[in-house]
Scaffold this active site. Structure first.
Site, short mmCIF file in Angstrom:
data_model
loop_
_atom_site.label_atom_id
_atom_site.label_comp_id
_atom_site.label_asym_id
_atom_site.label_seq_id
_atom_site.Cartn_x
_atom_site.Cartn_y
_atom_site.Cartn_z
N ASN A 19 0.83 -1.20 0.00
CA ASN A 19 0.00 0.00 0.00
C ASN A 19 0.87 1.25 0.00
O ASN A 19 2.03 1.22 0.38
CB ASN A 19 -0.92 0.00 1.22
CG ASN A 19 -1.94 -1.12 1.14
OD1 ASN A 19 -2.52 -1.36 0.10
ND2 ASN A 19 -2.15 -1.81 2.24
N CYS A 20 0.25 2.35 -0.42
CA CYS A 20 0.89 3.65 -0.49
C CYS A 20 1.62 3.94 0.83
O CYS A 20 1.03 3.70 1.89
CB CYS A 20 -0.18 4.71 -0.76
SG CYS A 20 0.45 6.36 -0.95
N PRO A 21 2.84 4.39 0.79
CA PRO A 21 3.63 4.85 -0.35
C PRO A 21 4.59 3.81 -0.91
O PRO A 21 5.42 4.12 -1.77
CB PRO A 21 4.42 6.02 0.24
CG PRO A 21 4.73 5.54 1.62
CD PRO A 21 3.50 4.75 2.05
N GLU A 22 4.52 2.56 -0.43
CA GLU A 22 5.52 1.55 -0.81
C GLU A 22 5.66 1.31 -2.32
O GLU A 22 6.79 1.25 -2.81
CB GLU A 22 5.24 0.23 -0.09
CG GLU A 22 5.52 0.30 1.40
CD GLU A 22 5.13 -0.97 2.11
OE1 GLU A 22 6.03 -1.70 2.51
OE2 GLU A 22 3.90 -1.21 2.25
N ASP A 46 -2.75 -1.74 -5.16
CA ASP A 46 -3.24 -0.57 -4.44
C ASP A 46 -3.89 0.40 -5.43
O ASP A 46 -3.22 0.89 -6.34
CB ASP A 46 -2.06 0.11 -3.73
CG ASP A 46 -2.50 1.30 -2.88
OD1 ASP A 46 -3.69 1.68 -2.92
OD2 ASP A 46 -1.64 1.86 -2.19
#
Length: 83
Positions: A19-22, A46
């Site tokens: 999920n954000c920001p990964e 995501d």
């Protein structure tokens, strides 16, 4: 589906399940390792990548060649800018 055979890819980044920001952080690192003009396929799950990856490409000057949605995954084909 876009017409980019896997054989034409320089790299694939599978950010599924992240999920954000990964996903964008991983994308940033992966693009750095590509040769200028290299073609990268990104696979993500995501939904925020639909906003974040085009912004990333626009901001850094990479070309988002195409994007698609397939079986719950978001797919992106990115051409690294020439140096």
């Amino acid at each position: 589906m876009p017409d980019f055979p896997d054989s034409s890819l320089d790299a694939t980044l599978d950010a599924s399940g992240l999920n954000c920001p990964e996903p964008v952080m991983m994308l940033h690192n992966k693009v750095r390792d590509l040769p200028a003009g290299g073609l990268l396929k990104v696979i993500a799950t995501d939904p925020s990548t639909r906003r974040d990856i085009p912004k990333f490409c626009n901001f850094l000057g990479h070309e988002l060649l195409d994007q698609a949605e397939e079986a719950g995954s978001y797919l992106y084909w990115i051409r690294k800018k020439a140096d």
